[in-house]
Design an enzyme around this catalytic site. Structure first.
Site, PDB file in Angstrom:
ATOM      1  N   SER A  75      25.204  47.519  70.659  1.00 18.36           N
ATOM      2  CA  SER A  75      24.653  46.467  71.521  1.00 18.36           C
ATOM      3  C   SER A  75      23.183  46.211  71.255  1.00 18.36           C
ATOM      4  CB  SER A  75      24.843  46.809  73.006  1.00 18.36           C
ATOM      5  OG  SER A  75      23.743  47.551  73.502  1.00 18.36           O
ATOM      6  N   ILE A  76      22.707  45.131  71.830  1.00 12.78           N
ATOM      7  CA  ILE A  76      21.311  44.727  71.728  1.00 12.78           C
ATOM      8  C   ILE A  76      20.368  45.728  72.393  1.00 12.78           C
ATOM      9  CG2 ILE A  76      21.328  43.391  73.885  1.00 12.78           C
ATOM     10  CD1 ILE A  76      19.639  41.251  72.402  1.00 12.78           C
ATOM     11  N   LYS A  77      20.896  46.548  73.286  1.00 14.63           N
ATOM     12  CA  LYS A  77      20.057  47.474  74.045  1.00 14.63           C
ATOM     13  C   LYS A  77      19.448  48.573  73.172  1.00 14.63           C
ATOM     14  CE  LYS A  77      20.641  45.591  78.118  1.00 14.63           C
ATOM     15  NZ  LYS A  77      19.520  45.024  78.890  1.00 14.63           N
ATOM     16  N   ASP A  78      19.961  48.764  71.959  1.00  9.52           N
ATOM     17  CA  ASP A  78      19.337  49.719  71.044  1.00  9.52           C
ATOM     18  C   ASP A  78      17.869  49.362  70.822  1.00  9.52           C
ATOM     19  OD1 ASP A  78      21.853  50.782  70.850  1.00  9.52           O
ATOM     20  OD2 ASP A  78      22.070  50.480  68.696  1.00  9.52           O
ATOM     21  N   ARG A  79      17.583  48.073  70.811  1.00  7.31           N
ATOM     22  CA  ARG A  79      16.211  47.620  70.542  1.00  7.31           C
ATOM     23  C   ARG A  79      15.240  48.102  71.620  1.00  7.31           C
ATOM     24  NH1 ARG A  79      15.910  43.274  66.785  1.00  7.31           N
ATOM     25  NH2 ARG A  79      17.935  42.393  66.215  1.00  7.31           N
TER      26      ARG A  79
END
Length: 399
Positions: A75-79
């Site tokens: 997911s984008i939340k890794d960023r």
């Protein structure tokens, strides 16, 4: 794992358990992986894909999707977790073997669990009951301790997942909470990484950016960057579930959702209480998305675009297609696919679950099969029916 059905109670035993479980590695590796090859460096630089014109419908519109579900934890939340943990490490606050506590609808929790596993930290993650079983299983697979709050918990309740995380942070010595909903590093992560990537991939030509919001980090960070980079040319569109209060907050300042509206089954977007990371001023338009449209669009992306994306991705794409339908001049629209459909197989792609929850009807599902979009009709096996034997048909169905 502590599983609650009615009341979430944190005992002294639990606190001690959280402190002691998954202590720092007893035999840490003496060497270090070169920086270019660490898991943290694998985050970002995700692909941008243009949707087929037959899906978009309007020849004046081009719709692009950024495949954030290709990040390491999906997911984008890794960023944002990478940026927060790197900042904590640089400041000296997060020390070897440290404990991170965080509340999340699932994706931020997965990013925390993944990076903690790689860096040797411990973590306690608090998720709401509607967090999919696949997401919860992934957290446990990474070695995280998981608390699941009771269904229907209101933001004002002491059992709300945010309240539980705050309580654990206060009561467990040395615990650090990332606080994704109010931490400005959330916005900064997208301003510094997601937005520049997207802008470069689009060759600097972006007319509309569409995204959902819960913490608000993505739409605020990307929105601010694009507004600045295009000198306010870009239009920022929020895809908001029907039960969310963000549209109301933009229009009136009140974060309450529509009275009597059933809570959304879309995980990861929508909010009914104030969060610091949601920059309401960056949003130019709000498109309300019902569960049916989000789910059907996500399923359509898998069948017609080969993009196995998640629930919020379906909401984003549906809203982007609504924008595309209305444009009267050449317009380049870009949106985010925050996570993948693999996280929702027990919901999004389970017909019985969809019908039992009232998200879709049998007619909706039948309509998927009979869809006759101009130029987009999937190639089927109907032409074999007159000549094929039952054995051949059975073989085809099993493939």
């Amino acid at each position: 794992t502590v599983r609650c059905t009615h009341t979430l109670i944190i005992t002294e035993h639990h606190k001690t358990h959280f402190r002691n479980t998954h202590s720092p590695r007893m035999d840490p590796c003496e060497g270090k992986v070169p920086g270019a090859f660490t898991l943290m460096r694998a985050v970002g630089n995700t692909a941008l894909v243009q949707l087929n014109p037959c899906i978009v419908g309007n020849p004046l519109a081009e719709v692009f999707v950024k495949l954030e579900y290709t990040n390491p934890s999906g997911s984008i939340k890794d960023r944002i977790v990478r940026h927060m943990i790197e900042t904590l490490e640089a400041s000296g606050r997060l020390k070897p073997g440290g404990l991170i506590v965080e509340n999340s609808s699932g994706n931020t929790a997965a990013a925390v669990a993944m990076i903690c596993a790689e860096r040797g930290y411990r973590c306690v993650l608090i998720v709401p009951s509607k967090c999919s079983s696949e997401k919860q299983a992934a957290l446990r697979a990474f070695g995280a301790k998981v608390l699941v709050t009771p269904p229907g918990t209101k933001p004002c309740s002491p059992n709300h997942y945010e309240a539980v995380a705050k309580r654990l942070e206060r009561e467990i010595p040395g615990a650090i909470r990332l606080d994704q909903y109010n931490n400005p590093l959330n916005i900064a992560a997208h301003f510094k990484s997601t937005a520049p990537e997207l802008f470069e991939q689009m060759d600097g030509r972006v007319d509309v950016f569409v995204a959902g919001a819960s913490t608000g980090g993505t739409i605020s960070g990307v929105g601010r960057f694009l507004k600045k980079a295009t000198e306010d040319h870009v239009r920022i569109v929020l895809a908001d579930p029907l039960s969310s209060g963000i549209r109301n907050a933009i229009e009136t300042g009140n974060w309450d959702g529509p009275e009597g509206q059933k809570a959304t089954e879309i995980e990861g977007i929508g909010k009914n209480n104030h969060v610091e990371c949601m920059d309401l001023k960056v949003v130019d338009q709000v498109i309300r998305v019902c569960d049916q449209d989000a789910f059907l669009t996500a399923r359509r992306m898998a069948r017609e675009a080969g993009l196995l994306c998640g629930l919020s991705s379906g909401a984003n794409v549906w809203a982007a297609l609504q924008v595309a339908e209305q444009v009267t001049e050449k317009t380049r629209i870009v949106t985010i696919l925050p996570d993948g459909g693999v996280k929702y197989m027990s919901k999004l792609f389970d017909d019985e679950w969809l019908i039992s929850k009232g998200v879709l009807t049998a007619e909706d599902l039948a309509g998927e099969i009979s869809r006759k979009e101009s130029g987009c009709t999937p190639v089927g096996y109907e032409h074999l029916l007159e000549t094929a034997t039952l054995e051949k048909l059975a073989f085809i169905e099993s493939e």
